[in-house]
Design a protein around this motif. Structure first.
Motif: not given
Ligand code: 3BY
Ligand code: FES
Ligand code: FE
Length: 425
Positions: A206, A208-209, A212, A219, A223, A228, A315, A317, A322, A324, A370
């Motif tokens: 989670n 890193e992207c 992605c 996403l 996204f 980061f 966001h 973490w 995590w 959003h 999601w």
């Molecule tokens: O949900 C998140 O915050 C992370 C950030 C990058 C990948 N993932 C979706």
């Protein structure tokens, strides 16, 4: 030299594995796969740190109860008759039976299924048949668990001595979450997914992207790339151009958010802090409103005073979560250890409490991004766990550009374990 297949049986072995971690690299295998390491994680990382345990609107009415299993431990979160949120260890004070099965229930009192000891919702032992005249019920209260409601997000710490720096998280997040009024939301949908991997692989995935673009087609529509924690040294020309474009986009959005009075800066508390968190107002890509397939708001009833679709994605973490938070809905995701190679990933989609399914939002549209992302991530985590379990696994290097948050997470993890008795000194 540590043999990657050597059995672990003692805490000293876990401490040795932690000490063997090579900076800039993934962890030694048994920290992901071993039973002793997993139990140590449950005891320290999930037992002596603040963890995300849900949302205040999980238990909106007095008598609403949620029991949550966290590794071998379990807690009960409830709203008592005075409308107060409380948490207790899910252990009967008589002979230790687990009081409440995992999941949701509505109760008048908590009654142990074993011998029917009965507790009021403030944890007081109200009834204990057959215990005689001189039995002092006041001494057998349920054991409380520290609980904090941070703008509607719930954090708990199972230890009797919880880290004080949850105050830092609250100080940063309360003003950031206030406009969304998460106390005025409800859980529109909840999904439990068991990932076939260690909880630290879930969290690394989670943070890193990097993965992605090639793994999250849904996403990736909403996204937007975020910084980061890039290491600016040694970027190639292309990477430098990407990094500059990113900084520029965040500068422009930042000016706009600033004018609107919306906090947006990145705040990071990782290495050197007991309570691990990172927050930032993230840009939403596409049409910029929400994490939906068309990047437009999923719900026509905005959260709280949000009202404006251009607020991006606040966001947050945490070390097992995590989140959003967008103008129309919030996605709250947390990971809980189930076994060394099994992790529960629980996702909640929150909408305004007055939003009506089918009228104000379409549930499939709300949950599409999601649900797809979680399934994709579960697959990636299972591949990672399968890989680290093999004889051929060697700790591999993190990217300095896109995986610095993983390096911070691993460093913080080793540091926190050492601070709690898993050092080699
Ligand atoms: O949900 C998140 O915050 C992370 C950030 C990058 C990948 N993932 C979706
Ligand atoms: Fe709960 Fe006996 S163990 S009443
Ligand atoms: Fe992912």
């Amino acid at each position: 030299m540590l043999d990657s297949l050597a059995p672990l049986s003692a805490d000293a072995d876990v401490a040795a594995l932690l000490a063997a971690r090579r900076p800039g690299h993934t962890l030694p295998a048994e920290l992901y796969t071993g039973q002793a390491a997993w139990l140590a994680d449950c005891r320290i990382m999930f037992g002596r740190h603040w963890i995300s345990v849900g949302v205040a609107c999980d238990v909106p009415e007095p008598g609403d109860v949620i029991a949550l299993d966290i590794g071998p431990s379990s807690i009960v979160i409830l709203r008592d008759d005075n409308d107060e949120l409380r948490a207790f260890h899910n252990v009967c004070s008589h002979r230790g039976a687990k009081l409440v099965p995992a999941g949701r229930s509505v109760v008048g009192k908590l009654v142990c299924p074993y011998h029917q000891w009965t507790y009021d919702l403030d944890g007081t032992l109200a009834l204990a048949p057959h215990m005689g005249m001189d039995f002092d019920r006041a001494l057998h209260h349920l054991k409380p668990v520290a609980l904090r409601d941070v703008g509607g997000l719930l954090f708990a710490c199972l230890s009797d001595d919880p880290p004080a720096d949850i105050d830092d998280l609250a100080a940063v997040m309360e003003p950031r979450l206030a406009p969304y009024d998460l106390h005025d939301t409800r859980v529109a949908f909840e999904q439990d997914l068991i990932e076939d991997g260690n909880w630290k692989l879930t969290m690394e995935n989670n943070r890193e992207c990097y993965h992605c673009a090639s793994n999250h087609p849904q996403l990736s529509l909403s996204f937007h790339a975020a910084d980061f924690g890039y290491d600016p040294d040694g970027l190639t020309e292309t990477e430098r151009a990407e990094s500059d474009a990113l900084a520029d986009a965040y500068r422009r959005h930042g000016e706009h958010w600033q004018a609107e009075g919306l906090p947006y800066e990145a705040v990071e508390h990782t290495v050197g802090h007991a309570t691990n968190f990172r927050t930032q107002r993230l840009i939403i890509a596409g049409l910029g409103e929400s994490q939906t397939p068309d990047t437009r708001a999923a719900s026509s009833v905005p959260l709280g005073q949000a009202g404006r679709p251009w607020m991006g994605d606040m966001h947050l973490w945490g070390h097992n979560s995590w989140n959003h938070v967008m103008s129309d809905h919030a996605v709250v995701i947390a990971a809980y250890p189930v076994a060394p190679d099994k992790t529960l990933v629980r996702t909640k989609w929150l909408v305004h409490k007055d939003a009506v399914e089918g009228e104000d939002y379409d549930l499939d549209n709300l949950t599409a991004v999601w649900k797809a992302t979680n399934a994709e991530d579960a697959h990636l985590v299972s591949l990672a766990h399968r890989g680290v379990s093999q004889m051929g696994y060697r700790p591999g290097p993190y990217s300095r550009f896109t995986e610095r948050a993983l390096e911070d997470f691993a460093t913080w993890y080793v540091e926190r374990m050492a601070a709690n008795g898993y050092g080699t000194d």
